[in-house]
Design a protein around this motif. Structure first.
Motif, PDB file in Angstrom:
ATOM      1  N   SER A 145       0.821  -1.212   0.000  1.00 52.92           N
ATOM      2  CA  SER A 145       0.000   0.000   0.000  1.00 52.92           C
ATOM      3  C   SER A 145       0.854   1.260   0.000  1.00 52.92           C
ATOM      4  O   SER A 145       0.434   2.308  -0.491  1.00 52.92           O
ATOM      5  CB  SER A 145      -0.917   0.001   1.234  1.00 52.92           C
ATOM      6  N   MET A 146       2.064   1.182   0.537  1.00 49.46           N
ATOM      7  CA  MET A 146       2.978   2.320   0.551  1.00 49.46           C
ATOM      8  C   MET A 146       3.752   2.441  -0.755  1.00 49.46           C
ATOM      9  O   MET A 146       4.470   3.422  -0.973  1.00 49.46           O
ATOM     10  CB  MET A 146       3.978   2.168   1.713  1.00 49.46           C
ATOM     11  N   GLY A 147       3.629   1.439  -1.633  1.00 46.17           N
ATOM     12  CA  GLY A 147       4.411   1.441  -2.873  1.00 46.17           C
ATOM     13  C   GLY A 147       5.808   0.897  -2.680  1.00 46.17           C
ATOM     14  O   GLY A 147       6.643   0.978  -3.591  1.00 46.17           O
ATOM     15  N   SER A 148       6.096   0.313  -1.507  1.00 43.18           N
ATOM     16  CA  SER A 148       7.420  -0.267  -1.241  1.00 43.18           C
ATOM     17  C   SER A 148       7.390  -1.734  -1.653  1.00 43.18           C
ATOM     18  O   SER A 148       7.359  -2.651  -0.822  1.00 43.18           O
ATOM     19  CB  SER A 148       7.771  -0.132   0.246  1.00 43.18           C
ATOM     20  N   TYR A 149       7.421  -1.960  -2.998  1.00 50.97           N
ATOM     21  CA  TYR A 149       7.201  -3.308  -3.498  1.00 50.97           C
ATOM     22  C   TYR A 149       8.347  -4.266  -3.189  1.00 50.97           C
ATOM     23  O   TYR A 149       8.127  -5.466  -3.031  1.00 50.97           O
ATOM     24  CB  TYR A 149       6.947  -3.249  -5.005  1.00 50.97           C
ATOM     25  N   THR A 150       9.562  -3.745  -3.117  1.00 50.91           N
ATOM     26  CA  THR A 150      10.695  -4.626  -2.803  1.00 50.91           C
ATOM     27  C   THR A 150      10.503  -5.280  -1.440  1.00 50.91           C
ATOM     28  O   THR A 150      10.673  -6.494  -1.281  1.00 50.91           O
ATOM     29  CB  THR A 150      12.006  -3.828  -2.815  1.00 50.91           C
TER      30      THR A 150
END
Length: 630
Positions: free
Chosen positions: A548-553
């Protein structure tokens, strides 16, 4: 233990040998019976001698009567008579009467031991704690001269112990903790430096201090720490008592009960079994102590989900209770048996058991309310919801009249009733009952741990019914209170953080969600193990928050950890493993910038079914665990 403290002081201040008498007090969890110990020769201590004093008297053979005594001799005899009268006093009232006379004959520096004896006697008898504190403080002002020179003193430690006890009675828990902690440190130094005399002198006082520390920390909600002190109490008793003594058996049972209170049934079991072994050997199979041990073992086995063993212990306990005619305890044991039958799915048997019990209870008694609560539980499991609700309404009607007399017991019962409404999806009624429970507990300073458990359940139910903003303050409060009560790594705190993370995600606060999900995962890994189903769920929730934060790694990393953990479960977790892999593929696609349907971002308030055979209604079991800490 208050008696032990008073008796020790008598030994330290008298010249003649005397046995160390066991003393009982309602303010302690249990007493300490110690063996006799030889007394050392006793000299003047802090200005006051406790000895038999006979002034020399010579008969004048010519005149035939005693010579006139000088003023100094008269004062010496008056003081000696007062000392003897004080030593002969049996009650605090007698001691106080003599003390008033002593104040005019003795200097304050000579009254230190007398004040300490009075304080200990008042504490032993359950007298006015303010008066107890006043005398203990006067004693401390006289006796702490060595302490000022950084030298520990057993008498000063006794002053601090009784001051801690008095403050506990006054519900000044922080003050009590301060005095008792100082006493504990001083006794540790005395033992280490060999300055405390014999084991018989110092160990009973150490026991009293650790026991009072356990009481205070329990009242403050710090139950895990309290357990450490109770374990120390048992170690001390094992040094002093015979290995097959009744008191040692009771001490083992008390420690088992303390572990049950924090839901640590595994740790409770060996102490419960040890208590049973001691009491069977020393008192026989049909003693009341054995009955109490077996009833506790029934509770422990139920907590371990070994319900058949629990029922066996309960039935053996009932036989003994019937033999001794202990009708009240027998009724409670029969209610326990019905609850065990419910856990085994024997609902009709449970209902028949409860019907037999209800006929023996008074119409408005708390025991009758407990019967209807269990009856409601059995009917609820049979999906006879109308009948179940009727039983619960009867129970509530009785309990409403008992709030003033037994607020803690009523709060516990309300909480149990709320669980039944919750299982019938009557969430508003359940929330209402829990709020009434919380209002009662907030007035009890020793119920902080229970407040945390109830707040957690209210927060979870509000979250479940979509009232997310209202849920958050309850969950936040619950997390803080349970951390203080059970420690930061308790599994209950982990479940609360999981629910709190779900609430933050619902309100589009992914950073806050990620933080508490990380806390939840860390706690679950420690308390349950990283491969436990709920630990894996916490890991996946953390992945969702990072997504949800866009921190896909980071999201991909934690989702991969979840997959690795599910793989360790083998064939039994194939469905969970398949879903975890699907989520990982979605994350990889999203990370590459492709357009896919929006991923789910709400962490489930209910952890999924455990592959290790846990109940599919995980929320109910967790709520029971939290409530069980009350």
């Amino acid at each position: 233990m208050k008696r032990a403290s008073f008796s020790i002081l008598s030994q330290l201040t008298r010249c003649r040998p005397q046995k160390l008498a066991p003393f009982l007090s309602k303010n302690y969890i249990h007493d300490l019976t110690s063996s006799s110990s030889p007394l050392k020769s006793c000299t003047k201590a802090h200005g006051l001698e406790f000895r038999t004093h006979q002034p020399s008297q010579k008969i004048n053979t010519l005149v035939g009567n005693l010579p006139q005594m000088s003023t100094r001799q008269r004062k010496i005899k008056e003081k000696s008579d007062l000392e003897e009268a004080f030593e002969s006093a049996k009650t605090s009232e007698e001691m106080l009467q003599i003390f008033k006379q002593m104040e005019s004959s003795f200097d304050e520096t000579e009254l230190g031991l007398v004040c300490l004896k009075i304080a200990l006697k008042l504490d032993q008898e359950g007298g006015d704690p303010e008066m107890t504190l006043s005398f203990a403080n006067r004693a401390l002002n006289v006796l702490d001269k060595d302490e000022r020179n950084n030298r520990p003193s057993l008498l000063v430690a006794m002053c601090l112990q009784v001051m801690g006890s008095a403050n506990y009675s006054l519900k000044r828990f922080s003050d009590s903790l301060g005095y008792l902690s100082k006493a504990n440190r001083m006794l540790g130094r005395l033992e280490e430096e060999g300055l405390g005399g014999s084991v018989e002198d110092i160990k009973p006082i150490m026991h009293a201090v650790h026991l009072e520390l356990a009481n205070v920390k329990t009242a403050m909600g710090r139950r895990e720490e309290a357990l450490e002190h109770l374990q120390k109490c048992l170690e001390i008793k094992e040094l002093i008592l015979e290995e097959d003594s009744r008191e040692l058996g009771v001490a083992n049972r008390d420690l088992a009960e303390a572990f049950v209170a924090v839901l640590n049934f595994k740790e409770a079991l060996p102490f419960g079994l040890k208590a049973l072994e001691i009491h069977k050997k020393g008192l026989g199979h049909n003693s009341v102590e054995v009955a109490h041990d077996r009833r506790l073992l029934g509770v422990i086995y139920s907590g371990l989900e070994e319900h058949q063993k629990a029922l066996e212990q309960n039935e053996l306990s009932q036989k003994v209770l019937k033999t001794w005619g202990l009708s009240s305890e027998l009724l409670h044991a029969e209610i326990d048996a019905a609850n065990m039958q419910i856990a085994l799915g024997k609902f009709e048997e449970a209902i028949n058991t409860l019907k037999g019990v209800v006929r023996q209870t008074e119409k408005e008694s708390e025991t009758r309310a407990l019967v209807f609560i269990s009856m409601g539980k059995a009917l609820c499991n049979q999906e006879k919801f109308a009948d179940a609700k009727r039983c619960l309404e009867i129970a509530c009607g009785i309990l409403d009249k008992k709030v003033t007399m037994s607020p803690e017991e009523v709060a516990d019962a309300y909480s149990e009733i709320s669980m039944q409404y919750e299982s019938m999806n009557e969430f508003e009624t359940a929330i209402s009952l829990l709020k009434r429970t919380l209002a009662l507990l907030e007035k009890l300073p020793q119920a902080q741990h229970s407040e945390g458990s109830v707040s957690a359940r209210i927060g979870w139910l509000l979250l479940l019914t979509g009232k997310v903003p209202q849920a958050i303050p309850y969950l936040e409060s619950a997390a803080e209170r349970l951390k203080e009560s059970f420690g930061p790594k308790h599994f209950g705190v982990g479940y609360i953080y999981n629910n709190l993370g779900a609430a933050y995600l619902e309100l589009d606060r992914p950073q806050s969600a990620a933080q508490v999900f990380a806390f939840a995962k860390d706690i679950m890994d420690v308390s349950l193990g990283p491969h436990h189903a709920d630990s894996i769920e916490a890991c996946q929730n953390l992945s969702k928050a990072y997504s949800s934060m866009g921190s896909y790694t980071l999201a991909i990393e934690f989702q991969q950890r979840a997959i690795d953990a599910w793989e360790s479960h083998g064939p039994s977790a194939q469905d969970e493993l398949r879903e975890a892999r699907r989520l990982l593929e979605q994350l990889k696609i999203k990370a590459s910038g492709a357009s896919i349907n929006q991923l789910p971002t709400k962490a489930l308030p209910l952890p999924p079914t455990s592959v290790s055979g846990q109940s599919s209604q995980r929320d109910v079991s967790i709520n029971q665990k939290l409530t069980g800490a009350m």
